[in-house]
Design a protein around this motif. Structure first.
Motif, short mmCIF file in Angstrom:
data_model
loop_
_atom_site.label_atom_id
_atom_site.label_comp_id
_atom_site.label_asym_id
_atom_site.label_seq_id
_atom_site.Cartn_x
_atom_site.Cartn_y
_atom_site.Cartn_z
N ASP A 1 20.07 -44.30 0.49
CA ASP A 1 20.82 -45.55 0.31
C ASP A 1 20.47 -46.61 1.36
O ASP A 1 21.30 -47.46 1.68
CB ASP A 1 22.33 -45.25 0.33
CG ASP A 1 23.15 -46.41 -0.23
OD1 ASP A 1 22.66 -47.12 -1.12
OD2 ASP A 1 24.29 -46.61 0.25
N CYS A 2 19.26 -46.57 1.89
CA CYS A 2 18.77 -47.65 2.75
C CYS A 2 18.06 -48.65 1.84
O CYS A 2 16.86 -48.52 1.56
CB CYS A 2 17.84 -47.11 3.84
SG CYS A 2 18.68 -46.08 5.06
N GLN A 3 18.80 -49.63 1.39
CA GLN A 3 18.36 -50.46 0.27
C GLN A 3 17.23 -51.44 0.61
O GLN A 3 16.56 -51.94 -0.30
CB GLN A 3 19.56 -51.25 -0.28
CG GLN A 3 20.64 -50.39 -0.92
CD GLN A 3 20.16 -49.74 -2.20
OE1 GLN A 3 19.31 -50.29 -2.91
NE2 GLN A 3 20.68 -48.57 -2.51
N LYS A 4 17.00 -51.71 1.88
CA LYS A 4 15.96 -52.68 2.25
C LYS A 4 14.58 -52.07 2.38
O LYS A 4 13.59 -52.79 2.59
CB LYS A 4 16.34 -53.38 3.56
CG LYS A 4 17.55 -54.30 3.43
CD LYS A 4 17.78 -55.06 4.74
CE LYS A 4 18.94 -56.05 4.59
NZ LYS A 4 19.16 -56.82 5.84
N GLY B 1 2.37 -41.87 10.31
CA GLY B 1 2.87 -41.50 11.63
C GLY B 1 3.65 -40.22 11.70
O GLY B 1 3.59 -39.50 12.71
N LEU B 2 4.41 -39.89 10.67
CA LEU B 2 5.28 -38.72 10.70
C LEU B 2 4.63 -37.57 9.93
O LEU B 2 5.17 -37.07 8.93
CB LEU B 2 6.66 -39.06 10.13
CG LEU B 2 7.37 -40.25 10.81
CD1 LEU B 2 8.72 -40.50 10.17
CD2 LEU B 2 7.53 -40.00 12.31
N THR B 3 3.49 -37.14 10.40
CA THR B 3 2.67 -36.19 9.64
C THR B 3 3.24 -34.77 9.62
O THR B 3 2.78 -33.94 8.83
CB THR B 3 1.25 -36.16 10.21
OG1 THR B 3 1.32 -35.86 11.62
CG2 THR B 3 0.57 -37.51 10.02
N GLY B 4 4.22 -34.49 10.47
CA GLY B 4 4.83 -33.16 10.49
C GLY B 4 6.11 -33.08 9.69
O GLY B 4 6.79 -32.04 9.71
N LEU B 5 6.45 -34.13 8.97
CA LEU B 5 7.71 -34.17 8.23
C LEU B 5 7.75 -33.10 7.15
O LEU B 5 6.80 -32.92 6.38
CB LEU B 5 7.87 -35.56 7.59
CG LEU B 5 9.30 -36.06 7.34
CD1 LEU B 5 10.07 -36.19 8.64
CD2 LEU B 5 9.25 -37.40 6.62
N ARG B 6 8.87 -32.38 7.10
CA ARG B 6 9.05 -31.32 6.09
C ARG B 6 10.07 -31.70 5.03
O ARG B 6 9.98 -31.25 3.89
CB ARG B 6 9.48 -30.02 6.77
CG ARG B 6 8.44 -29.48 7.75
CD ARG B 6 8.91 -28.19 8.40
NE ARG B 6 9.14 -27.14 7.42
CZ ARG B 6 8.19 -26.34 6.93
NH1 ARG B 6 6.93 -26.50 7.32
NH2 ARG B 6 8.47 -25.40 6.06
N LEU B 7 11.06 -32.49 5.38
CA LEU B 7 12.10 -32.90 4.44
C LEU B 7 12.27 -34.41 4.50
O LEU B 7 12.45 -34.97 5.58
CB LEU B 7 13.43 -32.20 4.75
CG LEU B 7 14.61 -32.51 3.83
CD1 LEU B 7 15.55 -31.30 3.77
CD2 LEU B 7 15.41 -33.74 4.28
N LEU B 8 12.21 -35.07 3.32
CA LEU B 8 12.38 -36.51 3.24
C LEU B 8 13.34 -36.83 2.11
O LEU B 8 13.10 -36.48 0.96
CB LEU B 8 11.04 -37.20 2.99
CG LEU B 8 11.06 -38.73 2.85
CD1 LEU B 8 11.62 -39.38 4.11
CD2 LEU B 8 9.65 -39.25 2.55
N ASN B 9 14.44 -37.48 2.44
CA ASN B 9 15.46 -37.86 1.46
C ASN B 9 15.43 -39.38 1.28
O ASN B 9 15.80 -40.12 2.19
CB ASN B 9 16.84 -37.40 1.92
CG ASN B 9 17.91 -37.60 0.86
OD1 ASN B 9 17.77 -38.43 -0.04
ND2 ASN B 9 19.00 -36.85 0.96
N LEU B 10 14.99 -39.82 0.10
CA LEU B 10 14.90 -41.24 -0.23
C LEU B 10 15.84 -41.60 -1.38
O LEU B 10 15.67 -42.64 -2.02
CB LEU B 10 13.47 -41.59 -0.62
CG LEU B 10 12.41 -41.43 0.47
CD1 LEU B 10 11.01 -41.44 -0.13
CD2 LEU B 10 12.54 -42.54 1.52
N SER B 11 16.82 -40.76 -1.65
CA SER B 11 17.70 -41.00 -2.80
C SER B 11 18.40 -42.35 -2.69
O SER B 11 18.78 -42.79 -1.60
CB SER B 11 18.74 -39.88 -2.91
OG SER B 11 19.48 -39.73 -1.72
N PHE B 12 18.52 -43.01 -3.82
CA PHE B 12 19.18 -44.31 -3.94
C PHE B 12 18.44 -45.44 -3.21
O PHE B 12 19.02 -46.49 -2.96
CB PHE B 12 20.64 -44.24 -3.46
CG PHE B 12 21.50 -43.29 -4.24
CD1 PHE B 12 22.14 -43.70 -5.41
CD2 PHE B 12 21.64 -41.97 -3.84
CE1 PHE B 12 22.92 -42.83 -6.14
CE2 PHE B 12 22.42 -41.09 -4.57
CZ PHE B 12 23.05 -41.51 -5.72
N CYS B 13 17.19 -45.22 -2.86
CA CYS B 13 16.38 -46.29 -2.27
C CYS B 13 15.69 -47.03 -3.41
O CYS B 13 14.56 -46.68 -3.81
CB CYS B 13 15.36 -45.71 -1.29
SG CYS B 13 16.09 -45.07 0.22
#
Length: 420
Positions: free
Chosen positions: A211-214, A226-238
């Protein structure tokens, strides 16, 4: 010879007390001196989080917590200064202030006046008065922080993320849900795109941007670089991200869980980008993406066949899409297809035939399925959770088979399938 519990060694009593819940641990400590000594053994309280209402002075509170080895604290209500906690818990590891609406920058500033090297997790969710000023304090004095929860802190801006990227080099998990002022610039700070000002939080493994709409596709570009080690990414409602942004994510080899729920601009093309890359996802949620259809299921079968959990609620999929997918997805454990109104018994039969490892399925609102399809699903050997909310039988089935339906409802309790 009779053996009484009073004959047990203190070490054995401590082992027994370790299985009790927090309230019963405290009650056991009030029985007698021997039980108190055993109940206060640090092994009994290992991992316990103390839940406190800070209302009035209690000189014995923090010495008691420290004697038991308790290092995790949740503040349920805050009527005293937060510094009372920080001063009383010298080796605190986790501080949960979620929902403390009266916490201000001033109050947090009085508490964090020197480095607190032991603190690893801080939860400020729904502390709506907190601003970038507090993040400056946190970045300065909590450099060992690994988990930071800021969900609902709607006054935080990109400047706050710059401060986090400058000071919190060990951060592994960051929750920014509903921080409405954040934009691509702030995500760039986290990803180390502005090295002249901040190194970034390059060790992040979990990032929630719900829900970060911008945010736009540029944020996804920053994340992938930059965040090449990321395992979990939540972009819901974006709503600002699109298929083009998923092309950036498609080569993040470390990513295991991706949540795109209610991202309105994601379509079959975006799923194609994900499937054609080098992702090794175990969890994908594209529920309520109404541009995702049967073609996406074909792409998933081709390039994302390692999925353990797949959520497609309210997507425009049909039995044909199920047929394209299930033959390659033998490892799938959880399938959420609630409100997919084009799914019929044929789709359920295909699922039952090919997804033998399935432990949970959501059929909420699948109005075209009947008892025949459900009979096949309930024969799955590993099935533990079946959600049948809003499922309706025909009048004839109600008369003839109501006893069977009651049996299924008992065996498979309806549940709310969560997002990743």
């Amino acid at each position: 010879m009779e053996t009484h519990i009073s004959c047990l060694f203190p070490e054995l009593l401590a082992m027994i007390f370790g299985y009790l819940d927090v309230r019963d641990k405290g009650r056991a400590a009030q029985v007698c001196t021997a039980w108190r000594d055993a109940a206060y053994h640090k092994s009994v309280w290992r991992g316990v989080e103390a839940k406190l209402h800070l209302r009035r002075a209690n000189p014995s509170l923090f010495p008691s917590l420290q004697a038991r080895g308790i290092r995790r604290v949740q503040i349920l209500s805050l009527r005293r200064s937060l510094s009372y906690v920080i001063q009383g818990m010298a080796n605190i590891e986790s501080l949960n202030l979620s929902g403390c609406y009266n916490l201000t920058d001033n109050g947090l500033g009085h508490a964090f006046v020197q480095e607190i090297g032991s603190l690893r997790a801080l939860n400020l969710s729904l502390c709506k008065q907190i601003t970038d000023s507090s993040l400056g304090r946190i970045a300065q004095y909590l450099k060992g922080l690994e988990v930071l929860e800021l969900g609902g802190c709607s006054n935080i801006t990109n400047t706050g993320l710059l401060l986090i990227a400058w000071g919190l080099q060990r951060l592994k998990s960051l929750n920014l849900r509903s921080c409405r002022h954040l934009s691509d610039v702030g995500i760039g700070h986290l990803a180390g795109m502005t090295r002249s000002a901040a190194e970034g939080c390059l060790g992040l493994e979990q990032l929630t941007l719900q829900d970060c709409q911008k945010l736009t596709d540029l944020s996804l570009k920053h994340i992938s670089r930059g965040l090449t080690g990321l395992r979990l990414l939540n972009l819901s409602f974006c709503g600002g991200i699109s298929d083009a942004g998923l092309l950036h994510l498609s080569h993040m080899g470390s990513l295991r869980s991706l949540n795109l729920r209610s991202c309105d601009n994601i379509s079959d093309t975006g799923i194609m980008h994900l499937a054609m890359g080098s992702l090794r996802l175990s969890g994908l949620d594209v529920s309520f993406c109404d541009k995702v259809g049967d073609q996406s299921l074909a792409y998933i079968a081709q390039g994302l066949d390692g999925l353990k959990s797949l959520s497609l609620c309210s997507c425009h999929i049909s039995d044909d899409g199920i047929n394209r997918m299930v033959r390659q997805m033998h490892g799938l454990r959880t399938l959420n297809i609630g409100q997919c109104v084009r799914i019929t018994d044929k789709g359920l039969e295909l699922i039952a035939e090919h997804l033998s490892q399935l432990t949970g399925i959501d059929l909420y609102g699948c109005t075209r399925i009947t008892k025949r399809g459900l009979e096949r699903i309930t024969q799955l050997p590993c099935l533990k959770v079946l959600n049948l909310g809003l499922w309706q039988m025909t009048d004839s089935e109600k008369v003839r088979d109501c006893s069977d339906f009651a049996r299924w409802s008992c065996l498979y309790q309806p549940s709310t399938f969560g997002t990743m």
